[in-house]
Design a protein around this motif. Structure first.
Motif, PDB file in Angstrom:
ATOM      1  N   LEU A 173       0.954  -1.179  -0.243  1.00  7.81           N
ATOM      2  CA  LEU A 173      -0.126  -0.079  -0.080  1.00  7.81           C
ATOM      3  C   LEU A 173       1.111   1.053  -0.032  1.00  7.81           C
ATOM      4  O   LEU A 173       0.401   2.219  -0.556  1.00  7.81           O
ATOM      5  CB  LEU A 173      -0.796  -0.104   1.229  1.00  7.81           C
ATOM      6  N   GLU A 174       2.100   1.034   0.387  1.00  6.31           N
ATOM      7  CA  GLU A 174       3.042   2.239   0.546  1.00  6.31           C
ATOM      8  C   GLU A 174       3.451   2.716  -0.917  1.00  6.31           C
ATOM      9  O   GLU A 174       3.264   3.923  -1.402  1.00  6.31           O
ATOM     10  CB  GLU A 174       3.937   2.050   1.402  1.00  6.31           C
ATOM     11  N   GLY A 175       3.844   1.660  -1.715  1.00  3.92           N
ATOM     12  CA  GLY A 175       4.014   2.011  -3.016  1.00  3.92           C
ATOM     13  C   GLY A 175       2.896   2.392  -3.907  1.00  3.92           C
ATOM     14  O   GLY A 175       2.996   3.256  -4.874  1.00  3.92           O
ATOM     15  N   LEU A 176       1.679   1.831  -3.552  1.00  2.92           N
ATOM     16  CA  LEU A 176       0.464   2.337  -4.148  1.00  2.92           C
ATOM     17  C   LEU A 176       0.170   3.680  -3.997  1.00  2.92           C
ATOM     18  O   LEU A 176      -0.317   4.442  -4.890  1.00  2.92           O
ATOM     19  CB  LEU A 176      -0.680   1.548  -3.805  1.00  2.92           C
ATOM     20  N   MET A 177       0.173   4.289  -2.691  1.00  2.00           N
ATOM     21  CA  MET A 177       0.080   5.691  -2.241  1.00  2.00           C
ATOM     22  C   MET A 177       0.971   6.494  -3.002  1.00  2.00           C
ATOM     23  O   MET A 177       0.655   7.471  -3.365  1.00  2.00           O
ATOM     24  CB  MET A 177       0.147   5.788  -0.828  1.00  2.00           C
ATOM     25  N   ILE A 178       2.061   6.032  -3.373  1.00  2.00           N
ATOM     26  CA  ILE A 178       3.118   7.073  -3.813  1.00  2.00           C
ATOM     27  C   ILE A 178       3.219   7.064  -5.371  1.00  2.00           C
ATOM     28  O   ILE A 178       2.762   8.276  -5.752  1.00  2.00           O
ATOM     29  CB  ILE A 178       4.661   6.375  -3.612  1.00  2.00           C
ATOM     30  N   PHE A 179       2.607   6.113  -5.965  1.00  2.00           N
ATOM     31  CA  PHE A 179       2.263   6.188  -7.465  1.00  2.00           C
ATOM     32  C   PHE A 179       0.823   6.814  -7.409  1.00  2.00           C
ATOM     33  O   PHE A 179       0.692   7.667  -8.564  1.00  2.00           O
ATOM     34  CB  PHE A 179       2.128   4.916  -8.186  1.00  2.00           C
ATOM     35  N   GLY A 180      -0.012   6.678  -6.634  1.00  2.00           N
ATOM     36  CA  GLY A 180      -1.326   7.571  -6.761  1.00  2.00           C
ATOM     37  C   GLY A 180      -1.095   9.048  -6.629  1.00  2.00           C
ATOM     38  O   GLY A 180      -1.529   9.902  -7.146  1.00  2.00           O
ATOM     39  N   ILE A 181      -0.322   9.196  -5.342  1.00  2.00           N
ATOM     40  CA  ILE A 181      -0.096  10.753  -5.387  1.00  2.00           C
ATOM     41  C   ILE A 181       0.513  11.383  -6.342  1.00  2.00           C
ATOM     42  O   ILE A 181       0.357  12.571  -6.781  1.00  2.00           O
ATOM     43  CB  ILE A 181       0.547  10.859  -3.948  1.00  2.00           C
ATOM     44  N   GLY A 182       1.830  10.696  -6.953  1.00  2.00           N
ATOM     45  CA  GLY A 182       2.331  11.228  -8.030  1.00  2.00           C
ATOM     46  C   GLY A 182       1.531  11.254  -9.482  1.00  2.00           C
ATOM     47  O   GLY A 182       1.627  12.323 -10.145  1.00  2.00           O
ATOM     48  N   GLY A 183       0.684  10.168  -9.654  1.00  2.00           N
ATOM     49  CA  GLY A 183      -0.264  10.611 -10.695  1.00  2.00           C
ATOM     50  C   GLY A 183      -1.201  11.769 -10.605  1.00  2.00           C
ATOM     51  O   GLY A 183      -1.321  12.416 -11.617  1.00  2.00           O
ATOM     52  N   LEU A 184      -1.722  12.088  -9.415  1.00  2.00           N
ATOM     53  CA  LEU A 184      -2.401  13.082  -9.107  1.00  2.00           C
ATOM     54  C   LEU A 184      -1.546  14.366  -9.288  1.00  2.00           C
ATOM     55  O   LEU A 184      -2.351  15.377  -9.853  1.00  2.00           O
ATOM     56  CB  LEU A 184      -3.170  12.970  -7.604  1.00  2.00           C
ATOM     57  N   PHE A 185      -0.520  14.349  -8.970  1.00  2.00           N
ATOM     58  CA  PHE A 185       0.383  15.521  -9.073  1.00  2.00           C
ATOM     59  C   PHE A 185       0.685  15.928 -10.611  1.00  2.00           C
ATOM     60  O   PHE A 185       0.730  16.923 -11.089  1.00  2.00           O
ATOM     61  CB  PHE A 185       2.055  15.390  -8.304  1.00  2.00           C
ATOM     62  N   PHE A 186       0.706  14.683 -11.269  1.00  2.00           N
ATOM     63  CA  PHE A 186       0.914  14.984 -12.654  1.00  2.00           C
ATOM     64  C   PHE A 186      -0.154  15.528 -13.519  1.00  2.00           C
ATOM     65  O   PHE A 186      -0.196  16.684 -14.414  1.00  2.00           O
ATOM     66  CB  PHE A 186       1.550  13.608 -13.359  1.00  2.00           C
ATOM     67  N   ILE A 187      -1.327  15.054 -13.116  1.00  2.00           N
ATOM     68  CA  ILE A 187      -2.792  15.169 -13.746  1.00  2.00           C
ATOM     69  C   ILE A 187      -3.101  16.647 -13.705  1.00  2.00           C
ATOM     70  O   ILE A 187      -3.426  17.428 -14.119  1.00  2.00           O
ATOM     71  CB  ILE A 187      -3.616  14.140 -13.390  1.00  2.00           C
ATOM     72  N   TYR A 188      -2.935  17.110 -12.052  1.00  2.00           N
ATOM     73  CA  TYR A 188      -3.493  18.425 -11.677  1.00  2.00           C
ATOM     74  C   TYR A 188      -2.344  19.558 -11.773  1.00  2.00           C
ATOM     75  O   TYR A 188      -2.939  20.602 -11.797  1.00  2.00           O
ATOM     76  CB  TYR A 188      -4.190  18.245 -10.434  1.00  2.00           C
ATOM     77  N   ILE A 189      -1.146  19.310 -11.820  1.00  2.00           N
ATOM     78  CA  ILE A 189      -0.180  20.296 -11.783  1.00  2.00           C
ATOM     79  C   ILE A 189       0.595  20.434 -13.066  1.00  2.00           C
ATOM     80  O   ILE A 189       0.811  21.320 -13.654  1.00  2.00           O
ATOM     81  CB  ILE A 189       0.859  19.989 -10.528  1.00  2.00           C
ATOM     82  N   ALA A 228       0.422  18.624 -15.896  1.00  2.00           N
ATOM     83  CA  ALA A 228      -0.258  18.447 -17.249  1.00  2.00           C
ATOM     84  C   ALA A 228      -0.962  19.755 -17.875  1.00  2.00           C
ATOM     85  O   ALA A 228      -0.665  20.193 -19.042  1.00  2.00           O
ATOM     86  CB  ALA A 228      -1.424  17.468 -17.288  1.00  2.00           C
ATOM     87  N   PRO A 229      -1.598  20.607 -16.681  1.00  2.00           N
ATOM     88  CA  PRO A 229      -2.189  21.926 -17.360  1.00  2.00           C
ATOM     89  C   PRO A 229      -1.007  23.032 -17.794  1.00  2.00           C
ATOM     90  O   PRO A 229      -1.133  23.591 -18.866  1.00  2.00           O
ATOM     91  CB  PRO A 229      -2.778  22.605 -16.075  1.00  2.00           C
ATOM     92  N   LYS A 230       0.246  22.678 -17.205  1.00  2.00           N
ATOM     93  CA  LYS A 230       1.251  23.749 -17.579  1.00  2.00           C
ATOM     94  C   LYS A 230       1.925  23.306 -18.815  1.00  2.00           C
ATOM     95  O   LYS A 230       2.273  24.047 -19.611  1.00  2.00           O
ATOM     96  CB  LYS A 230       2.497  23.459 -16.323  1.00  2.00           C
ATOM     97  N   MET A 231       2.001  21.968 -19.152  1.00  2.00           N
ATOM     98  CA  MET A 231       2.459  21.449 -20.304  1.00  2.00           C
ATOM     99  C   MET A 231       1.441  22.058 -21.399  1.00  2.00           C
ATOM    100  O   MET A 231       1.763  22.242 -22.401  1.00  2.00           O
ATOM    101  CB  MET A 231       2.425  20.183 -20.270  1.00  2.00           C
ATOM    102  N   ASP A 232       0.202  21.820 -21.095  1.00  2.00           N
ATOM    103  CA  ASP A 232      -1.120  22.391 -22.112  1.00  2.00           C
ATOM    104  C   ASP A 232      -0.861  23.745 -22.391  1.00  2.00           C
ATOM    105  O   ASP A 232      -0.657  24.016 -23.539  1.00  2.00           O
ATOM    106  CB  ASP A 232      -2.418  22.059 -21.448  1.00  2.00           C
ATOM    107  N   ASP A 233      -0.690  24.556 -21.345  1.00  2.00           N
ATOM    108  CA  ASP A 233      -0.384  26.014 -21.584  1.00  2.00           C
ATOM    109  C   ASP A 233       0.663  26.220 -22.432  1.00  2.00           C
ATOM    110  O   ASP A 233       0.644  26.960 -23.460  1.00  2.00           O
ATOM    111  CB  ASP A 233      -0.193  26.707 -20.436  1.00  2.00           C
ATOM    112  N   LEU A 234       1.924  25.799 -22.108  1.00  2.00           N
ATOM    113  CA  LEU A 234       3.186  25.623 -22.969  1.00  2.00           C
ATOM    114  C   LEU A 234       2.962  25.355 -24.525  1.00  2.00           C
ATOM    115  O   LEU A 234       3.262  25.912 -25.436  1.00  2.00           O
ATOM    116  CB  LEU A 234       4.212  24.923 -22.496  1.00  2.00           C
ATOM    117  N   LEU A 235       2.127  24.202 -24.872  1.00  2.00           N
ATOM    118  CA  LEU A 235       2.204  23.556 -26.025  1.00  2.00           C
ATOM    119  C   LEU A 235       1.085  24.539 -27.034  1.00  2.00           C
ATOM    120  O   LEU A 235       1.061  24.655 -28.149  1.00  2.00           O
ATOM    121  CB  LEU A 235       1.619  22.269 -26.025  1.00  2.00           C
ATOM    122  N   THR A 236       0.145  25.250 -26.212  1.00  2.00           N
ATOM    123  CA  THR A 236      -0.758  26.177 -27.067  1.00  2.00           C
ATOM    124  C   THR A 236      -0.029  27.363 -27.565  1.00  2.00           C
ATOM    125  O   THR A 236      -0.609  27.896 -28.523  1.00  2.00           O
ATOM    126  CB  THR A 236      -1.831  26.390 -26.328  1.00  2.00           C
TER     127      THR A 236
END
Length: 71
Positions: A11-27, A29-37
């Motif tokens: 569960l420890e590894g699962l939580m790390i990957f889950g929090i990392g995924g949320l960090f990527f999706i919410y922080i 990815a939007p910055k990369m989208d702004d850059l690519l536009t």
């Protein structure tokens, strides 16, 4: 190990990957989208063609080395 489920799922590894995924999706990815536009469609196509050729060359080299090593 802490938070281990029958020794199969940590569960420890699962939580790390889950929090990392949320960090990527919410922080990140939007910055990369702004850059690519900011880039034009023509420049995006040029970069994509460059990467396609680059990775095609890497794939060709790997396949060539695999066939050469098997001889």
């Amino acid at each position: 190990m802490l938070l281990s489920i029958d020794g199969r799922v940590c569960l420890e590894g699962l939580m790390i990957f889950g929090i990392g995924g949320l960090f990527f999706i919410y922080i990140i990815a939007p910055k990369m989208d702004d850059l690519l536009t900011r880039f034009s469609s023509k420049s995006k196509i040029i970069v994509c063609v460059f990467y396609l050729l680059y990775f095609s060359e890497i794939l060709y080299t790997c396949l060539l080395l695999l066939t050469w090593a098997s001889e």
